[in-house]
Design a protein around this motif. Structure first.
Motif, PDB file in Angstrom:
ATOM      1  N   THR A 124      -2.943  21.635  21.788  1.00  0.00           N
ATOM      2  CA  THR A 124      -1.848  20.760  22.194  1.00  0.00           C
ATOM      3  C   THR A 124      -1.370  19.971  20.979  1.00  0.00           C
ATOM      4  OG1 THR A 124      -2.853  20.576  24.371  1.00  0.00           O
ATOM      5  CG2 THR A 124      -1.173  18.946  23.799  1.00  0.00           C
ATOM      6  N   PRO A 125      -0.076  20.084  20.669  1.00  0.00           N
ATOM      7  CA  PRO A 125       0.449  19.374  19.492  1.00  0.00           C
ATOM      8  C   PRO A 125       0.687  17.894  19.765  1.00  0.00           C
ATOM      9  CG  PRO A 125       2.160  20.734  20.501  1.00  0.00           C
ATOM     10  CD  PRO A 125       0.896  20.959  21.276  1.00  0.00           C
ATOM     11  N   ASN A 126       0.524  17.067  18.731  1.00  0.00           N
ATOM     12  CA  ASN A 126       0.868  15.646  18.768  1.00  0.00           C
ATOM     13  C   ASN A 126       2.036  15.458  17.824  1.00  0.00           C
ATOM     14  OD1 ASN A 126      -1.336  14.921  20.416  1.00  0.00           O
ATOM     15  ND2 ASN A 126      -2.681  14.930  18.625  1.00  0.00           N
ATOM     16  N   ASN A 127       3.102  14.786  18.306  1.00  0.00           N
ATOM     17  CA  ASN A 127       4.290  14.658  17.490  1.00  0.00           C
ATOM     18  C   ASN A 127       4.724  13.197  17.442  1.00  0.00           C
ATOM     19  OD1 ASN A 127       7.193  14.228  17.653  1.00  0.00           O
ATOM     20  ND2 ASN A 127       7.270  15.562  19.436  1.00  0.00           N
ATOM     21  N   ASP A 128       5.056  12.726  16.252  1.00  0.00           N
ATOM     22  CA  ASP A 128       5.527  11.344  16.096  1.00  0.00           C
ATOM     23  C   ASP A 128       7.037  11.289  15.837  1.00  0.00           C
ATOM     24  OD1 ASP A 128       5.860  12.104  13.477  1.00  0.00           O
ATOM     25  OD2 ASP A 128       4.321  10.770  12.652  1.00  0.00           O
ATOM     26  N   GLY A 129       7.728  12.388  16.121  1.00  0.00           N
ATOM     27  CA  GLY A 129       9.163  12.454  15.910  1.00  0.00           C
ATOM     28  C   GLY A 129       9.548  13.083  14.582  1.00  0.00           C
ATOM     29  N   LYS A 130       8.642  13.051  13.627  1.00  0.00           N
ATOM     30  CA  LYS A 130       8.923  13.607  12.301  1.00  0.00           C
ATOM     31  C   LYS A 130       7.939  14.717  11.936  1.00  0.00           C
ATOM     32  CE  LYS A 130      10.630   9.225  10.556  1.00  0.00           C
ATOM     33  NZ  LYS A 130      10.336   8.084   9.717  1.00  0.00           N
ATOM     34  N   VAL A 131       6.685  14.514  12.319  1.00  0.00           N
ATOM     35  CA  VAL A 131       5.604  15.424  11.939  1.00  0.00           C
ATOM     36  C   VAL A 131       4.833  15.831  13.186  1.00  0.00           C
ATOM     37  CG1 VAL A 131       3.452  15.591  10.630  1.00  0.00           C
ATOM     38  CG2 VAL A 131       5.376  14.365   9.657  1.00  0.00           C
ATOM     39  N   ILE A 132       4.386  17.090  13.220  1.00  0.00           N
ATOM     40  CA  ILE A 132       3.557  17.576  14.324  1.00  0.00           C
ATOM     41  C   ILE A 132       2.148  17.791  13.781  1.00  0.00           C
ATOM     42  CG2 ILE A 132       3.179  19.465  15.956  1.00  0.00           C
ATOM     43  CD1 ILE A 132       6.225  19.951  15.851  1.00  0.00           C
ATOM     44  N   ARG A 133       1.168  17.237  14.497  1.00  0.00           N
ATOM     45  CA  ARG A 133      -0.227  17.392  14.095  1.00  0.00           C
ATOM     46  C   ARG A 133      -0.960  18.205  15.152  1.00  0.00           C
ATOM     47  NH1 ARG A 133       1.378  12.552  12.454  1.00  0.00           N
ATOM     48  NH2 ARG A 133       0.943  11.914  10.320  1.00  0.00           N
ATOM     49  N   LEU A 134      -1.764  19.158  14.672  1.00  0.00           N
ATOM     50  CA  LEU A 134      -2.599  19.966  15.562  1.00  0.00           C
ATOM     51  C   LEU A 134      -4.053  19.712  15.196  1.00  0.00           C
ATOM     52  CD1 LEU A 134      -0.680  23.363  15.256  1.00  0.00           C
ATOM     53  CD2 LEU A 134      -0.454  21.675  17.061  1.00  0.00           C
ATOM     54  N   SER A 135      -4.791  19.109  16.119  1.00  0.00           N
ATOM     55  CA  SER A 135      -6.208  18.865  15.890  1.00  0.00           C
ATOM     56  C   SER A 135      -7.005  19.979  16.532  1.00  0.00           C
ATOM     57  CB  SER A 135      -6.634  17.525  16.497  1.00  0.00           C
ATOM     58  OG  SER A 135      -5.965  16.483  15.843  1.00  0.00           O
ATOM     59  N   LEU A 136      -7.774  20.691  15.727  1.00  0.00           N
ATOM     60  CA  LEU A 136      -8.572  21.802  16.235  1.00  0.00           C
ATOM     61  C   LEU A 136      -9.889  21.274  16.776  1.00  0.00           C
ATOM     62  CD1 LEU A 136      -6.593  23.175  14.156  1.00  0.00           C
ATOM     63  CD2 LEU A 136      -8.318  24.922  13.992  1.00  0.00           C
ATOM     64  N   PRO A 137     -10.190  21.585  18.037  1.00  0.00           N
ATOM     65  CA  PRO A 137     -11.476  21.150  18.596  1.00  0.00           C
ATOM     66  C   PRO A 137     -12.620  21.987  18.045  1.00  0.00           C
ATOM     67  CG  PRO A 137     -10.281  22.462  20.191  1.00  0.00           C
ATOM     68  CD  PRO A 137      -9.367  22.285  19.003  1.00  0.00           C
ATOM     69  N   GLN A 138     -13.812  21.444  18.163  1.00  0.00           N
ATOM     70  CA  GLN A 138     -15.019  22.182  17.762  1.00  0.00           C
ATOM     71  C   GLN A 138     -15.137  23.424  18.648  1.00  0.00           C
ATOM     72  OE1 GLN A 138     -16.953  22.433  15.240  1.00  0.00           O
ATOM     73  NE2 GLN A 138     -18.509  20.868  15.485  1.00  0.00           N
ATOM     74  N   LEU A 139     -15.502  24.556  18.064  1.00  0.00           N
ATOM     75  CA  LEU A 139     -15.660  25.783  18.843  1.00  0.00           C
ATOM     76  C   LEU A 139     -16.934  25.727  19.669  1.00  0.00           C
ATOM     77  CD1 LEU A 139     -14.736  28.612  16.308  1.00  0.00           C
ATOM     78  CD2 LEU A 139     -13.414  27.836  18.253  1.00  0.00           C
ATOM     79  N   THR A 140     -16.817  26.115  20.948  1.00  0.00           N
ATOM     80  CA  THR A 140     -18.006  26.205  21.796  1.00  0.00           C
ATOM     81  C   THR A 140     -18.643  27.577  21.591  1.00  0.00           C
ATOM     82  OG1 THR A 140     -16.780  27.164  23.646  1.00  0.00           O
ATOM     83  CG2 THR A 140     -16.910  24.747  23.556  1.00  0.00           C
ATOM     84  N   HIS A 141     -19.861  27.733  22.057  1.00  0.00           N
ATOM     85  CA  HIS A 141     -20.570  29.007  21.939  1.00  0.00           C
ATOM     86  C   HIS A 141     -19.801  30.110  22.683  1.00  0.00           C
ATOM     87  CE1 HIS A 141     -23.869  31.747  21.331  1.00  0.00           C
ATOM     88  NE2 HIS A 141     -23.902  32.000  22.628  1.00  0.00           N
ATOM     89  N   GLU A 142     -19.279  29.773  23.883  1.00  0.00           N
ATOM     90  CA  GLU A 142     -18.537  30.760  24.676  1.00  0.00           C
ATOM     91  C   GLU A 142     -17.267  31.189  23.941  1.00  0.00           C
ATOM     92  OE1 GLU A 142     -19.517  27.747  26.058  1.00  0.00           O
ATOM     93  OE2 GLU A 142     -21.262  28.587  27.075  1.00  0.00           O
ATOM     94  N   ARG A 143     -16.576  30.214  23.336  1.00  0.00           N
ATOM     95  CA  ARG A 143     -15.334  30.524  22.616  1.00  0.00           C
ATOM     96  C   ARG A 143     -15.625  31.394  21.391  1.00  0.00           C
ATOM     97  NH1 ARG A 143     -10.502  32.160  22.612  1.00  0.00           N
ATOM     98  NH2 ARG A 143      -9.113  31.242  21.102  1.00  0.00           N
ATOM     99  N   ARG A 144     -16.741  31.114  20.708  1.00  0.00           N
ATOM    100  CA  ARG A 144     -17.129  31.953  19.561  1.00  0.00           C
ATOM    101  C   ARG A 144     -17.348  33.401  20.006  1.00  0.00           C
ATOM    102  NH1 ARG A 144     -20.217  27.218  17.610  1.00  0.00           N
ATOM    103  NH2 ARG A 144     -19.274  26.665  15.605  1.00  0.00           N
ATOM    104  N   ASP A 145     -18.026  33.569  21.137  1.00  0.00           N
ATOM    105  CA  ASP A 145     -18.273  34.914  21.665  1.00  0.00           C
ATOM    106  C   ASP A 145     -16.960  35.619  22.014  1.00  0.00           C
ATOM    107  OD1 ASP A 145     -20.985  34.595  21.322  1.00  0.00           O
ATOM    108  OD2 ASP A 145     -21.389  34.125  23.434  1.00  0.00           O
ATOM    109  N   GLU A 146     -16.016  34.865  22.619  1.00  0.00           N
ATOM    110  CA  GLU A 146     -14.703  35.437  22.936  1.00  0.00           C
ATOM    111  C   GLU A 146     -13.986  35.890  21.667  1.00  0.00           C
ATOM    112  OE1 GLU A 146     -11.965  33.062  25.283  1.00  0.00           O
ATOM    113  OE2 GLU A 146     -13.662  32.260  26.410  1.00  0.00           O
ATOM    114  N   LEU A 147     -14.022  35.042  20.645  1.00  0.00           N
ATOM    115  CA  LEU A 147     -13.352  35.368  19.385  1.00  0.00           C
ATOM    116  C   LEU A 147     -13.971  36.607  18.738  1.00  0.00           C
ATOM    117  CD1 LEU A 147     -12.816  31.811  17.848  1.00  0.00           C
ATOM    118  CD2 LEU A 147     -11.090  33.307  18.878  1.00  0.00           C
ATOM    119  N   LYS A 148     -15.283  36.727  18.816  1.00  0.00           N
ATOM    120  CA  LYS A 148     -15.945  37.904  18.255  1.00  0.00           C
ATOM    121  C   LYS A 148     -15.511  39.178  18.987  1.00  0.00           C
ATOM    122  CE  LYS A 148     -20.055  35.660  16.446  1.00  0.00           C
ATOM    123  NZ  LYS A 148     -21.503  35.511  16.590  1.00  0.00           N
ATOM    124  N   LYS A 149     -15.358  39.078  20.312  1.00  0.00           N
ATOM    125  CA  LYS A 149     -14.889  40.238  21.070  1.00  0.00           C
ATOM    126  C   LYS A 149     -13.480  40.631  20.631  1.00  0.00           C
ATOM    127  CE  LYS A 149     -17.649  39.415  25.196  1.00  0.00           C
ATOM    128  NZ  LYS A 149     -17.634  38.928  26.580  1.00  0.00           N
TER     129      LYS A 149
END
Length: 188
Positions: free
Chosen positions: A94-119
């Motif tokens: 989910t992007p955060n926008n202050d009207g000029k710049v958009i920031r994307l904060s990447l959450p820590q990867l969970t074990h399940e998400r790592r497994d999905e990415l490997k697949k």
């Protein structure tokens, strides 16, 4: 010394296999590894004044921190369109926008998400291997056709098949190496 049909087939096969490796490398770069990298979002298509435009053509994209991507649009009027494109993409951030710049904060990867990415990575790698095998099959068919039409000797046909098999093995190993490196990157 003139270029033989066998040499041409081998050269063309190697060029196609190299293209496959580059395509895999590009695909792998779009897979999120927990570290922020501009390639995660730069190819998102944004509806910009009625035409689909790549995000990298509309903004400066950088990763100042390990888990942060900052997008600075050159046209401030495109901020909402960029934000909407990110939300509808498969990036899952989910992007955060202050009207000029958009920031994307990447959450820590969970074990399940790592497994999905490997697949996902394994599926991409297998598609690459299939592409290599298709290139080999095409080269072998071409050599057999040339031999049948007496444009290549039987020995040249077998030499060509052998060389193309060596290339297939070499480039399959490269895909496996890229896969292993990307999996290690995900585990960090």
């Amino acid at each position: 010394m003139p270029v033989t049909e066998a040499d041409r087939i081998v050269r063309e096969s190697e060029a196609k296999m190299q293209e496959t490796i580059e395509a895999i490398r590009k695909q792998f770069s779009t897979v999120r590894t927990g570290r922020a990298h501009p390639s995660l979002v730069e190819n998102i298509k944004v509806d910009y004044y009625g035409s689909k435009t790549l995000l990298k053509q509309l903004a400066n994209i950088n990763a100042p921190e390990a888990r942060l991507i900052v997008i600075q649009p050159w046209d401030k009027g495109s901020v909402e369109a960029i934000e909407k494109a990110i939300l509808t993409s498969d990036v899952g951030i989910t992007p955060n926008n202050d009207g000029k710049v958009i920031r994307l904060s990447l959450p820590q990867l969970t074990h399940e998400r790592r497994d999905e990415l490997k697949k996902v990575l394994h599926r991409m790698a297998e598609e690459g291997r299939v592409s290599l095998r298709n290139t080999r099959h095409h080269a072998n068919d071409e050599a057999a056709k040339l031999e049948k039409n007496n444009m290549m000797t039987e020995d040249d046909k077998f030499d060509t098949k052998e060389k193309v098999q060596e290339l297939t093995t070499k480039y399959t190993k490269r895909i496996d190496d890229l896969l292993r490196d990307k999996e290690q990157e995900i585990e960090k």
